[in-house]
Design an enzyme around this catalytic site. Structure first.
Site, PDB file in Angstrom:
ATOM      1  N   CYS A  15     -16.333  53.991 -36.886  1.00  0.00           N
ATOM      2  CA  CYS A  15     -17.427  53.051 -36.611  1.00  0.00           C
ATOM      3  C   CYS A  15     -16.924  51.925 -35.721  1.00  0.00           C
ATOM      4  CB  CYS A  15     -18.033  52.496 -37.900  1.00  0.00           C
ATOM      5  SG  CYS A  15     -17.011  51.283 -38.726  1.00  0.00           S
ATOM      6  N   CYS A  18     -13.772  49.952 -36.525  1.00  0.00           N
ATOM      7  CA  CYS A  18     -12.473  50.561 -36.209  1.00  0.00           C
ATOM      8  C   CYS A  18     -12.017  50.111 -34.818  1.00  0.00           C
ATOM      9  CB  CYS A  18     -12.578  52.080 -36.249  1.00  0.00           C
ATOM     10  SG  CYS A  18     -13.015  52.750 -37.852  1.00  0.00           S
ATOM     11  N   CYS A  83      26.014  70.638 -21.858  1.00  0.00           N
ATOM     12  CA  CYS A  83      26.428  70.157 -23.177  1.00  0.00           C
ATOM     13  C   CYS A  83      25.288  69.366 -23.812  1.00  0.00           C
ATOM     14  CB  CYS A  83      27.695  69.283 -23.076  1.00  0.00           C
ATOM     15  SG  CYS A  83      27.381  67.757 -22.154  1.00  0.00           S
ATOM     16  N   CYS A  86      23.759  66.419 -21.938  1.00  0.00           N
ATOM     17  CA  CYS A  86      22.747  66.706 -20.908  1.00  0.00           C
ATOM     18  C   CYS A  86      21.354  66.623 -21.523  1.00  0.00           C
ATOM     19  CB  CYS A  86      22.963  68.099 -20.321  1.00  0.00           C
ATOM     20  SG  CYS A  86      24.534  68.295 -19.455  1.00  0.00           S
ATOM     21  N   ASP A 496     -26.998  43.590   4.998  1.00  0.00           N
ATOM     22  CA  ASP A 496     -26.366  43.435   6.300  1.00  0.00           C
ATOM     23  C   ASP A 496     -27.042  44.433   7.238  1.00  0.00           C
ATOM     24  OD1 ASP A 496     -24.257  42.594   8.152  1.00  0.00           O
ATOM     25  OD2 ASP A 496     -23.588  44.666   7.941  1.00  0.00           O
ATOM     26  N   ASP A 699     -21.155  47.100   4.452  1.00  0.00           N
ATOM     27  CA  ASP A 699     -20.227  48.223   4.616  1.00  0.00           C
ATOM     28  C   ASP A 699     -18.959  47.878   5.389  1.00  0.00           C
ATOM     29  OD1 ASP A 699     -21.370  47.916   7.134  1.00  0.00           O
ATOM     30  OD2 ASP A 699     -21.120  50.039   7.617  1.00  0.00           O
ATOM     31  N   ASP A 703     -17.955  42.085   5.731  1.00  0.00           N
ATOM     32  CA  ASP A 703     -18.906  41.903   4.624  1.00  0.00           C
ATOM     33  C   ASP A 703     -18.192  41.609   3.308  1.00  0.00           C
ATOM     34  OD1 ASP A 703     -21.124  42.485   6.236  1.00  0.00           O
ATOM     35  OD2 ASP A 703     -20.873  44.636   5.941  1.00  0.00           O
TER      36      ASP A 703
END
Length: 817
Positions: A15, A18, A83, A86, A496, A699, A703
């Protein structure tokens, strides 16, 4: 170091409380700057300082609070180890250096690495690369199938778990309920009152209480451990009171003669049914992201050593030449090298008409090549593709909190303790007034069970998830839910002109030469001189002149001493003479005699053309008229915005006469002309200072400040990266209709949020007092309302969350024109 933002998929939340618990716990960690846990999307967005805290610490804190992380697991065969050291080196590398690895263990004897990781933060390829960087090698897993979405798998397992527990509960509860009701209503005869029948009831109720209902005990314990209380506490308390009272009656008959095992069993089974339906419905709110992710093809055809080779999508690298045949999906983003075709981009932009592609054009991954064969060079792969960025934007928007949610969060924080207090007071009041324990206990259980914090917690996020998902389908991307909420309050939309209302591809429409002492004799000479001066310019008008000169195969001069005067024009030395190209008003300010071109200027501007004067050594040599065609949809799209009650303002650097001509064609409410790029944000601020909420649509790079200044910045998706980065809403298609659709969608979403919140609040405000017995003195009412049985309370509670989520899902069917 700059802060990092990550999104963690959470499991185990039941809920809204939580989610608040996880937020509180994460905020206690030093280095965590901000956190937002979304119960509906089951994700935690965390902003933190990586120098002070590691992702492992965040995961550990979440797990310590009693919740989990949806992680993927992969086993990799390792080569090159000599080994045990590693193995330890590889473990250290993976655990410390690869962001997103939850846990890595390497077995030297079996030469295998087992790695748990978060797919949204890292990938198997990055894990293998880290192993190779450490000096070893790892063999990639079999890639015959698509890697499963671990979050989806976690959600599916949760639904399967809820379904299984509900079925078990139903198998035990149904006979128990029918048997108990048959006895209570006298349908079964005297034998049904024997002591062994009560023990049979206990045998049927116990698996329901401690198998089907076990989640409520564990969830309640988690919550109490975190010093808070959630829905699980209420359900566990309510059902336990009925169950353990009945058990006490069995063991000590002096307590009473009637048992309520069927009440506890039905409560748990009905609420489990509600949680199962809620989990299924919540899963559907995330369908938009899954649809987007499902658009990716699994393989790609690339050219290696002169031959076409089919490879996994993950193997495609930047710079690879990719081949796409008709009907195939384009795998990654790139630039076309060979071929002509039409590409269906509707899955990303919402626009149904295929887009023509030829050499030099960009193509986007996940779109469909409709006609011809294309060869293109990959420019963006993996997490950098447009599709991946769109998925990220949608995820971030769905995980963010809208301001309207703050009220629900504040109520949810005190809701459960408040309900427990009301339940205890109800019990004390009815026991002291009536003198009977059992009726008081039944009212206490009814109050505990009917209260529903889940509906409050789901009201906003499920609607936001559905709304942003619907937006993604239409090519409308909200960066966060605050932008979605603000968009409903906009009063003014500022557009624009260039690239927004117009195509943004101006072309030279007319060249006019005047007699002067300059060496310019004809139109070609004028265009050559002007284009040479514009060589260093980035302005669309300058580019139009360069394009026209290129079209006419004119040989240009190299400009010297180039200088751009923001929004006015440019100047440069061409063949030893100073050449100026710019707006007529600029030259009037400079004292240049413009009388000879006055009539031409007026005529061109009244036709909506942008006029640039060419001045050589302070003498007017000619005029170049540039026209930018309106987008086909501009007039209707502006009309749609006005029909929604918005005032539409056009902002442009053009002169008043040209601006008026364009403005009248599209029928905007107001025109603001002759605005320099640096003044755009100031004009937006002026509108805001008058008390209006302002949306700015643009764009270009120039702007960006205005988009940032506006209450909601809306970037046309075909625009520059800077504009897109600054904006709050991105229109992937570049179609102006997207602005109208974004407003419609935001209003529909916030209307749904308000409906959900109204339902969630009114449900609790009305039914908690009814469960407490407020209507008991009103004898003309039916007894079912005067004394609400806990079973009916459980049914109402189960339906409340499902109702809210189902209402949110209606947004997917909303008609957005």
């Amino acid at each position: 170091m700059a802060s990092k933002n990550i999104t963690l998929p959470i499991t185990g939340m039941t809920c809204a409380n939580c989610a608040l618990n996880i937020e509180r716990n994460l905020k206690k960690l030093q280095g965590v700057e901000d956190t937002n846990v979304n119960f509906a999307s089951e994700q935690a967005s965390v902003s933190f300082d990586p120098e002070k805290i590691h992702i492992d610490d965040l995961i550990k804190k979440i797990e310590d609070a009693g919740y989990g992380i949806a992680a993927a697991k992969v086993e990799l065969p390792i080569t090159g180890m000599t080994c045990a050291n590693c193995a330890m080196n590889i473990e250290r590398t993976l655990n410390k250096k690869v962001q997103g690895v939850v846990q890595a263990s390497v077995n030297f004897a079996s030469e295998r690495a087992t790695v748990q990781y978060l797919p949204n933060l890292t990938s198997v390829e990055e894990i293998i690369a880290a192993v190779r960087q450490a000096g070893y090698d790892a063999i990639p897993p079999d890639e015959t199938g698509e890697e499963e979405d671990v979050e989806q798998r976690a959600r599916r397992l949760e639904i399967a778990d809820q379904t299984r527990k509900f079925i078990v509960g139903l198998l035990f509860t149904l006979p128990l309920f029918l048997w108990s009701m048959g006895r209570d209503f006298g349908f079964l005869g005297e034998w049904s009152h024997a002591l062994w029948v009560n023990w049979a009831f206990w045998a049927l109720a116990t698996p329901v209480q401690f198998y089907t209902g076990w989640d409520y005990y564990t969830g309640g314990w988690k919550s109490l451990k975190n010093r808070s209380a959630n829905m699980d506490v209420l359900v566990a308390m309510g059902s336990s009171v009925a169950y353990f009272y009945s058990l006490a009656v069995l063991l000590y008959p002096a307590f009473g003669s009637h048992v309520y095992f069927e009440t506890s069993a039905v409560i748990i089974t009905l609420i489990k049914l509600g949680k199962m339906l809620e989990a299924r419905a919540k899963g559907k709110t995330g369908n938009a992201i899954r649809k987007l992710m499902g658009l990716r093809p699994r393989t790609a055809t690339i050219i290696r050593d002169g031959k076409e080779v089919d490879v996994s999508l993950k193997e495609v690298k930047v710079g690879d030449v990719v081949v796409v045949r008709p009907g195939e999906k384009i795998p990654v983003d790139g630039v076309v090298l060979e071929g002509n075709s039409a590409v269906d981009e509707s899955m990303l932009t919402g626009e149904p008409i295929p887009v023509d592609k030829s050499t030099g054009d960009t193509v986007v991954g996940a779109t469909i090549n409709s006609e011809g064969l294309l060869k293109f060079r990959a420019t963006k792969v993996g997490k950098d593709t447009a599709l991946a960025q769109i998925v990220r934007l949608v995820q971030e928007a769905q995980g963010s909190k809208a301001p309207i949610q703050a009220l629900a969060d504040r109520v949810a924080a005190v809701f459960v303790p408040g309900v427990i207090g009301i339940a205890i007071m109800t019990f004390i009041l009815w026991w002291s007034l009536g003198g009977e324990f059992v009726p008081a206990m039944i009212r206490l259980v009814a109050v505990l069970i009917i209260a529903c914090p889940c509906a409050l917690g789901l009201a906003t996020p499920t609607a936001i998830m559905a709304g942003t998902g619907k937006g993604a389908e239409k090519g409308i991307l909200f960066k966060d839910s605050e932008a979605l909420e603000k968009a409903t309050k906009l009063k003014i939309i500022v557009l624009d002109k260039t690239g927004t209302l117009t195509l943004g591809k101006p072309a030279v429409a007319e060249v006019i030469v005047f007699n002067s002492s300059s060496p310019i004799k004809d139109k070609k000479d004028l265009l050559r001189i002007a284009a040479s001066a514009e060589k260093g310019s980035e302005h669309p008008v300058g580019k139009a002149m360069l394009k026209e000169a290129e079209k006419q195969n004119l040989e240009l001069f190299e400009p010297e001493d180039f200088k751009a005067s923001g929004g006015l024009g440019v100047q440069a030395r061409i063949n030893g003479q100073m050449v100026y190209v710019g707006k007529p008003d600029w030259f009037i300010e400079m004292g240049v005699d413009m009388e000879g071109g006055k009539q031409h200027v007026h005529t061109s501007q009244s036709q909506g053309k942008t006029l640039m004067a060419v001045v050589v050594e302070k003498e007017l040599s000619g005029l170049i008229a540039v026209a930018d065609s309106l987008k086909p949809e501009s007039k209707e799209a502006v009309g749609s915005l006005r029909a929604q009650g918005l005032k539409v303002v056009m902002l442009t650097g053009d002169n008043t006469e040209t601006a008026r001509s364009i403005g009248e064609q599209v029928q905007v409410d107001e025109i603001v002309a002759e605005v320099r790029p640096e003044e755009k944000s100031m004009k937006v601020r002026e509108l805001q200072d008058k008390g209006h909420m302002v949306g700015m649509v643009g764009d270009g790079i120039n702007d960006a400040p205005a988009l940032a200044q506006a209450d909601v910045g809306i970037a046309i998706g075909t625009g520059t990266d800077v504009a897109i980065e600054t904006a709050d809403v991105i229109l992937a298609s570049g179609n102006l209709w997207g602005v109208s659709r974004a407003i419609q969608l935001s209003r529909a979403t916030m209307r749904t949020v308000k409906e959900n919140l109204f339902w969630a609040f009114i449900y609790n405000i009305i039914l908690i007092p009814v469960a407490a017995g407020l209507l008991y003195p009103l004898e003309f009412l039916p007894s079912v309302l005067r004394q609400l049985h806990p079973i009916l309370a459980a049914l109402a509670m189960a339906l409340s969350s499902v109702t809210v989520v189902s209402n949110s899902l209606r947004l997917y069917r909303a008609k957005i024109k």
